[in-house]
Design a protein around this motif. Structure first.
Motif, PDB file in Angstrom:
ATOM      1  N   SER A  78       0.851  -1.192   0.000  1.00 12.60           N
ATOM      2  CA  SER A  78       0.000   0.000   0.000  1.00 12.60           C
ATOM      3  C   SER A  78       0.883   1.236   0.000  1.00 12.60           C
ATOM      4  O   SER A  78       1.156   1.835   1.034  1.00 12.60           O
ATOM      5  CB  SER A  78      -0.927  -0.011   1.227  1.00 12.60           C
ATOM      6  N   ARG A  79       1.337   1.625  -1.189  1.00 10.93           N
ATOM      7  CA  ARG A  79       2.281   2.725  -1.284  1.00 10.93           C
ATOM      8  C   ARG A  79       1.640   4.056  -0.920  1.00 10.93           C
ATOM      9  O   ARG A  79       2.301   4.937  -0.370  1.00 10.93           O
ATOM     10  CB  ARG A  79       2.841   2.779  -2.709  1.00 10.93           C
ATOM     11  N   ASP A  80       0.353   4.263  -1.267  1.00  3.48           N
ATOM     12  CA  ASP A  80      -0.281   5.528  -0.920  1.00  3.48           C
ATOM     13  C   ASP A  80      -0.362   5.700   0.591  1.00  3.48           C
ATOM     14  O   ASP A  80      -0.181   6.809   1.113  1.00  3.48           O
ATOM     15  CB  ASP A  80      -1.666   5.625  -1.552  1.00  3.48           C
ATOM     16  N   VAL A  81      -0.592   4.611   1.329  1.00  7.43           N
ATOM     17  CA  VAL A  81      -0.617   4.683   2.794  1.00  7.43           C
ATOM     18  C   VAL A  81       0.773   5.001   3.336  1.00  7.43           C
ATOM     19  O   VAL A  81       0.916   5.694   4.350  1.00  7.43           O
ATOM     20  CB  VAL A  81      -1.160   3.362   3.385  1.00  7.43           C
ATOM     21  N   GLN A  82       1.794   4.536   2.653  1.00  4.83           N
ATOM     22  CA  GLN A  82       3.167   4.818   3.065  1.00  4.83           C
ATOM     23  C   GLN A  82       3.418   6.323   3.149  1.00  4.83           C
ATOM     24  O   GLN A  82       4.142   6.797   4.029  1.00  4.83           O
ATOM     25  CB  GLN A  82       4.129   4.181   2.065  1.00  4.83           C
ATOM     26  N   TYR A  83       2.824   7.079   2.224  1.00  2.62           N
ATOM     27  CA  TYR A  83       2.988   8.533   2.251  1.00  2.62           C
ATOM     28  C   TYR A  83       1.915   9.210   3.089  1.00  2.62           C
ATOM     29  O   TYR A  83       2.115  10.335   3.567  1.00  2.62           O
ATOM     30  CB  TYR A  83       2.949   9.084   0.826  1.00  2.62           C
ATOM     31  N   ALA A  84       0.765   8.566   3.259  1.00  2.00           N
ATOM     32  CA  ALA A  84      -0.305   9.162   4.057  1.00  2.00           C
ATOM     33  C   ALA A  84       0.076   9.226   5.530  1.00  2.00           C
ATOM     34  O   ALA A  84      -0.276  10.192   6.229  1.00  2.00           O
ATOM     35  CB  ALA A  84      -1.594   8.360   3.878  1.00  2.00           C
ATOM     36  N   ILE A  85       0.815   8.243   6.034  1.00  2.00           N
ATOM     37  CA  ILE A  85       1.171   8.219   7.473  1.00  2.00           C
ATOM     38  C   ILE A  85       2.015   9.439   7.855  1.00  2.00           C
ATOM     39  O   ILE A  85       1.650  10.172   8.789  1.00  2.00           O
ATOM     40  CB  ILE A  85       1.891   6.900   7.813  1.00  2.00           C
ATOM     41  N   PRO A  86       3.146   9.725   7.187  1.00  2.00           N
ATOM     42  CA  PRO A  86       3.899  10.928   7.562  1.00  2.00           C
ATOM     43  C   PRO A  86       3.120  12.211   7.283  1.00  2.00           C
ATOM     44  O   PRO A  86       3.306  13.213   7.989  1.00  2.00           O
ATOM     45  CB  PRO A  86       5.170  10.841   6.715  1.00  2.00           C
ATOM     46  N   LEU A  87       2.244  12.222   6.250  1.00  2.00           N
ATOM     47  CA  LEU A  87       1.434  13.408   5.993  1.00  2.00           C
ATOM     48  C   LEU A  87       0.506  13.690   7.167  1.00  2.00           C
ATOM     49  O   LEU A  87       0.383  14.848   7.630  1.00  2.00           O
ATOM     50  CB  LEU A  87       0.632  13.213   4.708  1.00  2.00           C
ATOM     51  N   LEU A  88      -0.148  12.670   7.682  1.00  2.00           N
ATOM     52  CA  LEU A  88      -1.037  12.844   8.838  1.00  2.00           C
ATOM     53  C   LEU A  88      -0.263  13.285  10.067  1.00  2.00           C
ATOM     54  O   LEU A  88      -0.723  14.150  10.835  1.00  2.00           O
ATOM     55  CB  LEU A  88      -1.786  11.538   9.110  1.00  2.00           C
ATOM     56  N   LEU A  89       0.927  12.714  10.259  1.00  5.29           N
ATOM     57  CA  LEU A  89       1.741  13.106  11.422  1.00  5.29           C
ATOM     58  C   LEU A  89       2.218  14.543  11.295  1.00  5.29           C
ATOM     59  O   LEU A  89       2.224  15.293  12.290  1.00  5.29           O
ATOM     60  CB  LEU A  89       2.936  12.159  11.571  1.00  5.29           C
ATOM     61  N   ALA A  90       2.624  14.958  10.103  1.00  3.42           N
ATOM     62  CA  ALA A  90       3.059  16.338   9.898  1.00  3.42           C
ATOM     63  C   ALA A  90       1.921  17.311  10.170  1.00  3.42           C
ATOM     64  O   ALA A  90       2.112  18.378  10.790  1.00  3.42           O
ATOM     65  CB  ALA A  90       3.576  16.514   8.476  1.00  3.42           C
ATOM     66  N   THR A  91       0.713  16.947   9.712  1.00  2.88           N
ATOM     67  CA  THR A  91      -0.452  17.802   9.963  1.00  2.88           C
ATOM     68  C   THR A  91      -0.761  17.860  11.454  1.00  2.88           C
ATOM     69  O   THR A  91      -1.116  18.929  11.995  1.00  2.88           O
ATOM     70  CB  THR A  91      -1.668  17.270   9.183  1.00  2.88           C
ATOM     71  N   ALA A  92      -0.606  16.726  12.140  1.00  5.01           N
ATOM     72  CA  ALA A  92      -0.833  16.698  13.588  1.00  5.01           C
ATOM     73  C   ALA A  92       0.170  17.602  14.316  1.00  5.01           C
ATOM     74  O   ALA A  92      -0.197  18.354  15.235  1.00  5.01           O
ATOM     75  CB  ALA A  92      -0.728  15.269  14.107  1.00  5.01           C
ATOM     76  N   VAL A  93       1.437  17.547  13.918  1.00  8.92           N
ATOM     77  CA  VAL A  93       2.461  18.417  14.532  1.00  8.92           C
ATOM     78  C   VAL A  93       2.118  19.878  14.303  1.00  8.92           C
ATOM     79  O   VAL A  93       2.234  20.717  15.211  1.00  8.92           O
ATOM     80  CB  VAL A  93       3.856  18.083  13.956  1.00  8.92           C
TER      81      VAL A  93
END
Length: 574
Positions: A34-49
């Motif tokens: 699941s390559r799209d999820v691979q990039y979604a995880i750091p995107l969500l964390l960056a938004t959370a920060v």
């Protein structure tokens, strides 16, 4: 360090934690496929920060404390745009467009910008100044912006513009569930983008308030809707850009769990394949088995509407690098091709059998003629060769009729019948033609002429043994109370009476009938088979040609008994 409450703090904290928790949830379920999820995880964390850092900045009152949290918040601020861009590319299947060098090049602006932020106030290229101002019952940090800040904004909005353009293309072309997913992503990106423009333009109605960070509250709602209702991060587009929507073949794209990702129109017509349904429920009934599971190309049989269909199924794995994402299943209905191949095999068998017999006769008589010098053997050889020629002519006719392009026009049945009879009569056929009612047919005139000619030849070739004709001949020989004379029923050369052939129109088509011996009930299903004949001189292809021409016109042909006990061929054309 004094704390304060603001109307924005709680929503920021709730949404920030929601992004962080969801990122952890995805990380636990993530696999390398699941390559799209691979990039979604750091995107969500960056938004959370970004959101939690800004919530912390709003919760303190001193400039130093606010500046500290602003620098922490900026870690998410500078990385989120690039992570968003790479996520969109991966979601749409374009992430292979960015090789390692491009990724490193795109990572330079965020790294440089964050380094300048962290080293403030030693450097003032991003922030030129900071101050704490009072706003609506709470204090907030206000920053002045330098040239690198505005250059970085150009970089951000270039990435946002390209990603939103790609999503808009997907919105126009995607399946329904992907249109909903894409709509959620577009809304989630559009609101913070507009808020950022307002923030940097100087038209901010809430000075010192970070509007993009607050806009991510809307993004959180859009993501939650897409996850809950449209299976975002679970059902991503796979390989659809390689599929042409207008393919005549049915095409299905399955994910790694064998769920239907999407199907082209031909696929939706073949199988009721709802997006998200398991292929076993959608494809197995349509294809008559699980042949969609096997990689490679193969055939499978299925019965649809009571008719047997042959499908050619091609299954290919969809991969990115070493990861398998799913499979594409392409299905072609090859029923007609399969039938042609069967006819070709049948053709070959008939040819090998029917040509071998007269060939053996010719060879045997030729040898006897050479040994004995008897002309009768040469005549029999010539007859055998003539039969071979007729078989070859009929075979060529069948082959040409099968692939001929029809030039339909309005044709007179009566006129065409008379022309066909002239062709038969020119070969000294012993028969007469009676044309009843006429009708106009939408037909290829040449093909109709050949159909009638074959029926007429069949009648005169099989008519000499007619009981009716024999009865009339006996009446002539022994005298008849009806006054029949030899001149009426016996030709001048003493041959049997002519076979009477009749052509006429019916309510829904036309018929061709004769007063010959007819065709027994138990043989009527076989007479249209290629190579079937009860006449030693016949080829067995005449009626097969008739059926083929009728089928090419979408006519049906039925065999019955005429009023005189002969054969009656009835054609339905409407």
């Amino acid at each position: 360090m004094a704390l304060q409450a603001t109307p924005y703090t709680l929503p920021l904290v709730v949404c920030g934690f929601a992004f962080a928790v969801f990122a952890v949830h995805l990380a636990r379920q993530w696999n390398e496929q699941s390559r799209d999820v691979q990039y979604a995880i750091p995107l969500l964390l960056a938004t959370a920060v970004w959101m939690l850092g800004y919530a912390a900045e709003l919760s303190v009152t001193t400039t130093d404390a606010q500046l500290l949290f602003a620098k922490i918040e900026y870690a998410g601020n500078v990385t989120a745009p690039l992570l968003w861009f790479t996520f969109v590319l991966s979601y749409l299947g374009y992430d292979d467009l960015l090789d390692r060098r491009w990724r490193l090049a795109l990572a330079v602006p965020p790294v440089v910008t964050y380094a300048l932020v962290v080293t403030y106030p030693a450097t003032t290229l991003v922030w030129t100044s900071t101050e704490t101002i009072s706003k609506g019952g709470f204090v907030a940090l206000h920053t002045g912006h330098g040239p690198v800040f505005y250059a970085f904004m150009v970089y951000i909005y270039a990435l946002v513009a390209v990603s939103m353009w790609l999503l808009a293309r997907r919105l126009a072309a995607g399946a329904s569930i992907y249109r909903r997913q894409t709509t959620g992503l577009l809304v989630g990106a559009f609101v913070p983008a507009v808020a950022g423009l307002v923030y940097i333009s100087g038209a901010n109605p809430f000075p010192a308030v970070n509007l993009p960070a607050l806009a991510f509250i809307v993004t959180a709602g859009a993501v939650a809707w897409s996850v809950a209702r449209n299976e975002l991060f679970r059902l991503a587009p796979v390989a659809w850009e390689t599929v042409v929507q207008e393919f005549d073949s049915a095409v299905f794209v399955l994910d790694d769990a064998d769920r239907v990702v999407t199907a082209n129109p031909a696929g939706r017509e073949l199988a009721a394949a709802a997006v998200g349904a398991h292929a076993g429920e959608a494809l197995t009934p349509a294809l008559g088995g699980d042949c969609w599971r096997r990689s490679g190309q193969h055939e499978c049989d299925a019965f649809r509407d009571g008719e047997r269909h042959v499908f050619e199924v091609s299954v290919a794995s969809v991969e990115r690098g070493t990861s398998r994402l799913g499979r594409t299943v392409t299905v072609r209905d090859v029923t007609e091709r399969h039938a042609r191949e069967q006819r070709l095999e049948e053709f070959a068998n008939v040819v090998s059998h029917d040509l071998r017999n007269p060939l053996n006769v010719a060879k045997g008589n030729l040898e006897l003629g050479r040994e004995r010098g008897d002309d009768d053997h040469f005549e029999e050889t010539a007859d055998a060769l003539d039969r071979m020629e007729r078989i070859i002519d009929d075979l060529l006719t069948l082959a040409r009729e099968e692939r001929a392009e029809r030039d339909h026009a309005t044709v007179s049945l009566a006129a065409t019948a008379r022309t066909a009879w002239q062709l038969v009569d020119a070969t000294d056929a012993n028969g007469t033609l009676e044309v009843g009612g006429d009708r106009e047919l939408a037909a290829d005139e040449t093909a109709l002429l050949r159909l009638l000619e074959n029926l007429f030849r069949n009648a005169v070739e099989h008519g000499s043994a007619s009981p009716a004709l024999q009865a009339r001949q006996d009446a002539v020989e022994h005298g008849s109370p009806d006054g029949l004379t030899a001149s009426d029923d016996v030709a001048a050369d003493g041959s049997h009476s002519a076979v009477a052939v009749r052509v006429g129109a019916t309510e829904d088509g036309f018929f061709v009938a004769d007063d010959g011996p007819g065709i027994p009930m138990d043989e009527r299903e076989q007479v249209f088979d290629r190579g079937y004949t009860t006449n030693d001189e016949g080829t067995g292809f005449g009626l097969a040609i008739v059926e083929q021409i009728a089928g090419a016109h979408d006519w049906t042909v039925a065999l019955a008994e005429s009023e005189d006990g002969g054969a009656r061929f009835e054609f339905t054309v409407e």
